[in-house]
Design a protein around this motif. Structure first.
Motif, PDB file in Angstrom:
ATOM      1  N   VAL A 109       1.416  -1.456   0.107  1.00 44.16           N
ATOM      2  CA  VAL A 109      -0.207  -0.155   0.184  1.00 44.16           C
ATOM      3  C   VAL A 109       1.071   1.032   0.064  1.00 44.16           C
ATOM      4  N   ASP A 133      -6.601   5.036  -5.397  1.00 41.65           N
ATOM      5  CA  ASP A 133      -7.485   4.243  -5.048  1.00 41.65           C
ATOM      6  C   ASP A 133      -7.206   2.858  -4.457  1.00 41.65           C
ATOM      7  N   VAL A 134      -6.913   3.376  -3.408  1.00 38.22           N
ATOM      8  CA  VAL A 134      -6.998   1.919  -2.559  1.00 38.22           C
ATOM      9  C   VAL A 134      -8.112   1.134  -2.279  1.00 38.22           C
ATOM     10  N   TYR A 165      -3.559   4.866   6.200  1.00 38.66           N
ATOM     11  CA  TYR A 165      -4.641   5.467   5.501  1.00 38.66           C
ATOM     12  C   TYR A 165      -6.181   4.973   5.432  1.00 38.66           C
ATOM     13  N   CYS A 212      -9.004   4.710   1.878  1.00 36.53           N
ATOM     14  CA  CYS A 212      -8.848   3.132   1.737  1.00 36.53           C
ATOM     15  C   CYS A 212     -10.748   2.970   1.085  1.00 36.53           C
TER      16      CYS A 212
END
Length: 489
Positions: free
Chosen positions: A409, A421-422, A446, A449
């Motif tokens: 990531v 975009d994750v 993060y 996400c």
């Protein structure tokens, strides 16, 4: 072939093991074998499975062919000519028995097209234990809800002409043990079982279900052996208390839940003696296991351990399966499953992808043998929609899983920017202790996400930018999730 040998073979249902009719199967069918349970490894395409079932039915009159086509996460035909529908958990969330009936009818139509006589579904356990390995396969935790959907599902499937099988009697929703791996224990009195625990099965019986599958659950207050080989459970509860006179089939005798207690030949004899009519031998049981089980049954009759009448009674019940009028010439409607998946979907926050590129990190659950080789996830449909997908999949036994996820990531966001975009893909993450610390750290580092949860809800992911819940991992559920990610739902 003696009459006794024919009767013994008639209660046996092994796997097939090949995508065409193997030599060993032809010989055992000639001996009177009851039929086969087809598993994922036996199926390659819709055309192939139709050719296979036609060939098997042509070996002898009344060769019964079964599959585990539950819809949702446990399916054999979804990617091979069948239809895709959300599973029982999603249907329970919607709580519309008429739609459940319609979903099962569509599955029934696809099974008729494939040449299947008997569907080893639905699962009507009430998943009161949130750690139940069968949670996603059940309609929910409330027995009244499970009971009404069990009846609707049975009615829908059998209206298409395919025999249904309510499982896993007497229900192991209280246990967190997977019967493939060990013997689940349910510690309830007979009165508690009769008063409420068996209600979903009572509803299935009232709906006219053709068969019931007995599980390897140990009812510790009734017997000292699993239900599969317990007269107190099969005869006392199922036959006498519930008044069920249809076919009783065992769960697979290769599973640790019974194999740790009795060898396959011994379990075969004890299950038939206890009141079962059909023996599911398992996904890896072929000619040798058929021979061993048949020989044990014959020997048990000859030495007086097993009454021959028990085998005759079982064969007579099995002769009634596969005789329902079939809805031939009626194609299944894939839009039924698509609408159900869209309607059950829940979205929080803003899950819509900002660009045409995404990293998908999949936290795989412990693989369930019941699921077979069915795939899951959103990677393929995202790619089909034109998204440039990078993917990482890890499981609990993956070396340095948490380190891999954090590194991947971080690398991705460094390469494409902090707003890239994750997508974090999970499935009943609350059941797997290794996943929670990983997800907590990702939330802290993060929060942008997006989480797609394709299992039973348990963990709260409201702190992330977006959260999509599908309540199942079938193809239509993945499609609905992708629509949410693309903003097209």
């Amino acid at each position: 072939m003696t009459e006794l040998s024919r009767l013994a073979h008639g209660v046996l249902f092994p796997a097939l093991g090949r995508r065409t009719v193997p030599k060993w199967a032809r010989a055992r069918v000639a001996e009177g074998l009851g039929g086969f349970v087809l598993f994922g490894k036996d199926i390659a395409s819709g055309e192939q499975v139709r050719e296979l079932t036609t060939a098997l039915h042509g070996l002898r009159e009344h060769v019964l062919l079964c599959v585990d086509e539950e819809g949702g996460d446990v399916n054999r035909l979804e990617d091979h000519g069948g239809t895709s529908v959300p599973g029982n958990h999603a249907l329970g969330r919607l709580d519309d028995p008429e739609r459940t009936r319609g979903s099962a009818y569509q599955l029934g139509l696809s099974l008729v097209e494939a040449g299947i006589d008997w569907d080893l579904a639905p699962a009507v356990d009430a998943a009161v234990n949130p750690l139940s390995p069968n949670g996603i396969r059940t309609f929910g935790a409330d027995r009244a809800l499970v009971a009404r959907h069990a009846a609707a599902w049975v009615e829908g499937l059998q209206a298409a002409g395919v025999s249904a099988c309510a499982k896993h009697f007497p229900g192991h929703g209280l246990s967190s043990t997977d019967a493939h791996l060990g013997t689940p224990t349910v510690d309830l009195s007979r009165q508690e079982l009769v008063d409420h625990y068996l209600d979903p099965f009572r509803a299935a019986v009232a709906a006219g279900v053709d068969s019931i599958m007995v599980s390897h659950v140990h009812l510790s207050q009734l017997d000292d052996v699993p239900a599969t080989i317990s007269p107190a459970v099969l005869t006392g509860l199922l036959r006498e208390e519930l008044g069920f006179d249809g076919v009783v089939i065992t769960d697979a005798l290769e599973m640790r839940g019974i194999a740790d207690v009795a060898s396959l030949p011994e379990a075969a004899v004890r299950a038939i003696a206890a009141g079962a009519d059909a023996l599911c031998l398992g996904a890896w049981a072929f000619g040798d296991d058929v021979d061993a089980a048949a020989a044990a049954l014959v020997a048990a009759v000859e030495n007086g351990t097993l009454p021959e009448e028990r085998l005759r009674e079982a064969n007579a019940r099995l002769a009634k399966l596969g005789t329902r009028p079939r809805a031939t010439g009626v194609p299944h409607d894939d839009t039924v499953g698509e609408r159900l998946a869209r309607d059950v979907l829940e979205v929080s926050g803003d899950p819509v992808l900002k660009g045409r590129r995404a990293l998908v990190v999949r936290l795989d659950p412990t693989h369930s043998p019941a699921q077979g080789g069915a795939s899951w996830g959103v990677e393929a449909p995202l790619r089909a929609a034109g998204i440039d997908v990078e993917a990482l999949a890890v499981a609990g036994d993956t070396y340095n899983a948490d380190g891999m996820i954090k590194a991947e990531v971080g690398l991705y966001l460094d390469e494409f920017g902090p707003d890239a975009d994750v997508v974090l893909l999970v499935r009943s993450s609350h059941r797997f202790p290794w996943q929670r610390p990983v997800l907590d750290e990702l939330l802290e580092r993060y929060p942008g996400c997006v989480v797609v949860d394709m299992g039973v809800p348990g963990d709260d992911f409201g702190g992330f930018r977006g959260w999509v819940r599908t309540f199942g991992a079938s193809r239509v559920c993945a499609g609905a999730a992708v629509d949410a990610l693309l903003g097209t739902r």
